[in-house]
Motif scaffolding. Structure first.
Motif, mmCIF file in Angstrom:
data_model
loop_
_atom_site.group_PDB
_atom_site.id
_atom_site.type_symbol
_atom_site.label_atom_id
_atom_site.label_comp_id
_atom_site.label_asym_id
_atom_site.label_seq_id
_atom_site.Cartn_x
_atom_site.Cartn_y
_atom_site.Cartn_z
ATOM 1 N N UNK A 12 0.832 -1.214 0.000
ATOM 2 C CA UNK A 12 0.000 0.000 0.000
ATOM 3 C C UNK A 12 0.860 1.254 0.000
ATOM 4 N N UNK A 13 2.072 1.170 0.579
ATOM 5 C CA UNK A 13 2.982 2.320 0.490
ATOM 6 C C UNK A 13 3.374 2.521 -0.977
ATOM 7 N N UNK A 14 3.678 1.431 -1.667
ATOM 8 C CA UNK A 14 4.027 1.526 -3.100
ATOM 9 C C UNK A 14 2.856 2.105 -3.897
ATOM 10 N N UNK A 15 1.638 1.691 -3.539
ATOM 11 C CA UNK A 15 0.457 2.208 -4.248
ATOM 12 C C UNK A 15 0.365 3.722 -4.062
ATOM 13 N N UNK A 45 9.162 2.119 5.972
ATOM 14 C CA UNK A 45 7.899 1.926 5.262
ATOM 15 C C UNK A 45 7.792 0.516 4.668
ATOM 16 N N UNK A 46 8.697 -0.386 5.063
ATOM 17 C CA UNK A 46 8.647 -1.743 4.529
ATOM 18 C C UNK A 46 9.983 -2.126 3.927
ATOM 19 N N UNK A 47 9.983 -3.257 3.194
ATOM 20 C CA UNK A 47 11.274 -3.824 2.802
ATOM 21 C C UNK A 47 11.397 -4.171 1.315
ATOM 22 N N UNK A 48 10.521 -3.657 0.451
ATOM 23 C CA UNK A 48 10.687 -3.941 -0.972
ATOM 24 C C UNK A 48 11.662 -2.923 -1.572
ATOM 25 N N UNK A 49 12.102 -3.189 -2.830
ATOM 26 C CA UNK A 49 13.233 -2.429 -3.387
ATOM 27 C C UNK A 49 13.023 -0.906 -3.375
ATOM 28 N N UNK A 50 11.879 -0.440 -3.894
ATOM 29 C CA UNK A 50 11.682 1.019 -3.948
ATOM 30 C C UNK A 50 11.665 1.621 -2.548
ATOM 31 N N UNK A 51 11.079 0.884 -1.626
ATOM 32 C CA UNK A 51 10.917 1.416 -0.266
ATOM 33 C C UNK A 51 12.258 1.471 0.459
ATOM 34 N N UNK A 52 13.062 0.393 0.335
ATOM 35 C CA UNK A 52 14.376 0.434 1.002
ATOM 36 C C UNK A 52 15.308 1.421 0.309
ATOM 37 N N UNK A 121 0.339 24.755 0.204
ATOM 38 C CA UNK A 121 1.020 25.896 -0.424
ATOM 39 C C UNK A 121 1.696 25.500 -1.746
ATOM 40 N N UNK A 122 2.298 24.309 -1.762
ATOM 41 C CA UNK A 122 3.073 23.908 -2.945
ATOM 42 C C UNK A 122 2.337 22.906 -3.828
ATOM 43 N N UNK A 123 1.050 22.649 -3.516
ATOM 44 C CA UNK A 123 0.259 21.754 -4.349
ATOM 45 C C UNK A 123 0.883 20.364 -4.475
ATOM 46 N N UNK A 124 1.207 19.783 -3.314
ATOM 47 C CA UNK A 124 1.751 18.429 -3.319
ATOM 48 C C UNK A 124 0.928 17.545 -2.369
ATOM 49 N N UNK A 125 0.987 16.239 -2.592
ATOM 50 C CA UNK A 125 0.145 15.332 -1.797
ATOM 51 C C UNK A 125 0.815 14.987 -0.468
ATOM 52 N N UNK A 126 0.021 15.047 0.591
ATOM 53 C CA UNK A 126 0.507 14.691 1.919
ATOM 54 C C UNK A 126 0.030 13.258 2.226
ATOM 55 N N UNK A 127 1.005 12.355 2.412
ATOM 56 C CA UNK A 127 0.669 10.931 2.590
ATOM 57 C C UNK A 127 1.153 10.451 3.949
ATOM 58 N N UNK A 128 0.220 9.948 4.750
ATOM 59 C CA UNK A 128 0.565 9.462 6.090
ATOM 60 C C UNK A 128 0.595 7.934 6.095
ATOM 61 N N UNK A 129 1.722 7.386 6.477
ATOM 62 C CA UNK A 129 1.830 5.947 6.689
ATOM 63 C C UNK A 129 1.481 5.675 8.155
ATOM 64 N N UNK A 130 0.251 5.205 8.368
ATOM 65 C CA UNK A 130 -0.211 4.890 9.731
ATOM 66 C C UNK A 130 -0.309 3.375 9.932
ATOM 67 N N UNK A 131 0.523 2.650 9.189
ATOM 68 C CA UNK A 131 0.492 1.186 9.289
ATOM 69 C C UNK A 131 0.770 0.746 10.722
ATOM 70 N N UNK A 132 1.694 1.419 11.386
ATOM 71 C CA UNK A 132 2.008 1.042 12.764
ATOM 72 C C UNK A 132 1.217 1.842 13.797
ATOM 73 N N UNK A 133 0.920 3.096 13.500
ATOM 74 C CA UNK A 133 0.354 3.957 14.547
ATOM 75 C C UNK A 133 -1.147 4.240 14.383
ATOM 76 N N UNK A 134 -1.743 3.691 13.322
ATOM 77 C CA UNK A 134 -3.179 3.912 13.116
ATOM 78 C C UNK A 134 -4.016 2.916 13.907
ATOM 79 N N UNK A 135 -5.320 2.989 13.732
ATOM 80 C CA UNK A 135 -6.281 2.057 14.328
ATOM 81 C C UNK A 135 -6.191 2.012 15.857
ATOM 82 N N UNK A 136 -6.092 3.199 16.467
ATOM 83 C CA UNK A 136 -6.202 3.283 17.924
ATOM 84 C C UNK A 136 -4.899 3.203 18.685
ATOM 85 N N UNK A 137 -3.819 2.834 18.043
ATOM 86 C CA UNK A 137 -2.561 2.580 18.749
ATOM 87 C C UNK A 137 -2.116 3.742 19.643
#
Ligand code: PLP
Length: 304
Positions: A12-15, A45-52, A121-137
């Protein structure tokens, strides 16, 4: 909003990276291949090639080259350094609103809000990786609620299916999702398979019905207070930090794993984070007796 389901968190990070790059290309007119995404030092953010490729931790990427270009890393929590990295090719900012693997790091107050402002301000996407800290953590359903802002893209995994079956999601608004992906342009064989989605829906029901974020907040506060008391009497502890049931105990000598092994000898399983910090991240359904169990063992290992 729309959600695109995958299996492991890293997918999902790659997506999300694909979405941001396509947004840069299609909506901002960045030449294809020139898109840049800002990430943070000590990210995980994980261990696949683009992410590492954009990890700042050598052990995750050494020997796996050639690495994927298109990422720039800023010091975590630093808005000024973030803005300096923004140029006409920047299409996104990818950030953990609290860093788990990176050392249980909580950013300075207003950092997330500042990122929202920079992204607007700069028209860019803000992406939050809440894989570890989401869902109530961390004591809120989503970590971004601590600063009352909404990211353009939210990535969830792990607890989204109660940790039972592989499920991760990338959530964004309908217009961004429809702009980036047409049927067939993204997907995977098992992405969104019915059993995983059923587990996900059940886990969300449990989280809501049992008020797990509120419980995480209250139990986490009680546990952190007890750990702070232990820390005040321990010769080994440098700092205790955390929110909800996301607590890190940083060791003065950077030898957290040594203490994790001692805890294991007492039948308590805890991992280290970035070598220097003991990670206390128990299930959100933990009861008071189990909190005492943790506290007794930490007392033995850190003070006695
Ligand atoms: C913040 C964060 N992002 C991504 C991942 C990768 O998730 P997965 O191991 O499910 O691919 C993790 C895993 O620990 C994580 O903590």
């Amino acid at each position: 909003n729309k959600a695109l389901c995958k299996n492991g968190g890293v997918e999902s990070v790659e997506t999300a990276i694909k979405l941001a790059r396509f947004y840069g290309f299609k909506e901002k007119g960045i030449p294809d291949g020139k898109q840049e995404i800002i990430v943070y030092d000590n990210n995980f953010h994980g261990r696949m090639i683009t992410i590492v490729s954009f990890s700042t931790t050598q052990k995750y990427k050494e020997g796996f080259g050639p690495l994927t270009p298109g990422f720039k890393s800023a010091p975590y929590g630093n808005l000024e350094a973030t803005e300096k990295l923004i140029n006409e090719n920047t299409c996104g900012i990818l950030v953990e609103p609290m860093q788990g693997e990176g050392g249980m790091n909580i950013p300075p107050k207003e950092f997330l809000k500042g990122l929202r402002e920079l992204a607007d301000k700069h028209n860019i996407l803000l992406m939050f990786d809440e894989i570890q800290v989401g869902m109530g953590r961390t004591g809120k359903t989503f970590c971004f609620e601590h600063e009352n802002i909404i990211p353009d893209v939210l990535i969830l995994g792990k607890a989204i299916s109660g940790g039972l079956v592989p499920l991760s999601v990338m959530v964004t608004n309908s217009s961004l999702m429809d702009m980036a992906f047409k049927p067939g342009s993204d997907g995977s064989t098992f992405g969104g398979y019915p059993m995983a989605c059923a587990a996900g829906l059940a886990a969300i029901d449990v989280m809501k019905n049992e008020k797990l974020p509120e419980k995480s907040y209250a139990t986490g506060k009680m546990l952190k207070d007890k750990i702070l008391d232990i820390a005040s009497r321990s010769p080994h502890v440098k700092e205790v930090r955390g929110m909800g049931l996301f607590i890190g105990i940083e060791m003065k000598e950077g030898d957290a794993m040594k203490f994790c092994h001692k805890l294991l000898d007492l039948d308590m399983l805890a991992n280290d984070s970035h070598g220097h910090t003991i990670r206390i991240s128990p299930p959100l359904i933990i009861n008071d007796d189990e909190v005492d169990y943790i506290v007794e063992r930490l007392e033995k290992v850190l003070v006695d």
